[in-house]
Write an enzyme that holds these catalytic residues in place. Structure first.
Site, PDB file in Angstrom:
ATOM      1  CG  ASP A  67      -2.065  -0.894   1.193  1.00  0.00           C
ATOM      2  OD1 ASP A  67      -2.154  -1.682   0.234  1.00  0.00           O
ATOM      3  OD2 ASP A  67      -2.884  -0.856   2.132  1.00  0.00           O
TER       4      ASP A  67
ATOM      5  CG  HIS B  83       2.321   0.243   4.486  1.00  0.00           C
ATOM      6  ND1 HIS B  83       2.033  -0.693   5.460  1.00  0.00           N
ATOM      7  CD2 HIS B  83       1.171   0.947   4.284  1.00  0.00           C
ATOM      8  CE1 HIS B  83       0.769  -0.551   5.843  1.00  0.00           C
ATOM      9  NE2 HIS B  83       0.227   0.427   5.144  1.00  0.00           N
TER      10      HIS B  83
END
Length: 249
Positions: free
Chosen positions: A55, A201
């Site tokens: 993400d 991430h």
């Protein structure tokens, strides 16, 4: 009762009901409940496979390191991109797509959807979908909400735009300043089973500065652990999760 008073009373009664309906999907934020009762939203797939997802990118300061690490292991993943980040690094979006990775959207702004109404939610998704799709050369089919929090407006907007929401079953808590490669690996693999979806991430644009390094350092170890457990790793499109009638575990 006057018409004005009746209207006020009706509004006062209706507002809590509407607010509750808008926020009802927030129950899916609770991981154990989601994983057990909402397998499709949790990203549960093939029992011999793990979906690897990232993400908050693309980020020119960090994403290239992840692309290089994945290329070295001949692994592809799913990247949920923020529209504003994609607009700033169009070449990096194309690089992700050209490397064979799957691309979804994470919205345009990384803002809680519970604080947005239906129109703002739809506009945010549409802007991200169109921008990312133009840059990647293919319209994205997947969506992950910021903070993993859905709303009724988000579900409706995603359906109108042809986007399938997906969260995760296992994460690394790699966004904090105290995260280390060891802690990320331990947190991910301690809760990881076949059919699971991992969240990491590749950017710190919404995290502690430099937090992405903990995810990058943990990545080879996570892949090694999956290999030791006999689990293949890849993007959601290979997960037997969405499209067709693939069974959910």
């Amino acid at each position: 009762m006057t018409a004005a008073r009746l209207l006020r009373t009706t509004v006062l009664v209706a507002l809590p009901v509407l607010a509750a309906a808008h926020a009802a999907p927030v129950v899916s934020t609770f991981g154990p409940l989601r994983n057990r009762t909402m397998p499709r939203l949790a990203g549960r797939g093939r029992a011999d496979h793990v979906a690897l997802t990232f993400d908050d990118g693309p980020d020119p300061l960090s994403t290239p390191f992840f692309l290089r690490a994945l290329a070295e292991r001949k692994v592809t993943a799913t990247f949920f991109l923020l529209g504003r980040q994609a607009r700033r690094s169009p070449g990096l979006v194309r690089e992700i797509a050209d490397a064979g990775h799957e691309i979804g959207i994470h919205g345009w702004h990384h803002r809680p959807l519970l604080l947005r109404g239906p129109r703002a939610t739809y506009d945010d998704f549409a802007r991200a979908r169109d921008t990312v799709g133009d840059l990647a050369g293919r319209p994205p089919a997947l969506f992950r909400p910021p903070y993993g929090v859905m709303s009724t407006a988000a579900h409706l907007a995603a359906r109108r735009l042809g986007l399938t929401p997906v969260l995760w079953t296992s994460w690394g808590e790699d966004w904090t300043a105290r995260a280390t490669p060891e802690s990320v690996h331990r947190t991910v693999t301690g809760d990881l089973h076949g059919g699971g979806t991992i969240l990491l991430h590749d950017s710190d644009c919404t995290s502690a500065p430099g937090a992405w390094r903990s995810a990058l350092g943990a990545l080879p170890r996570i892949l090694d652990t999956c290999e030791d457990r006999g689990l293949s790793v890849g993007p959601l499109r290979e997960h037997g999760w969405y499209g067709g009638e693939a069974p959910l575990i």
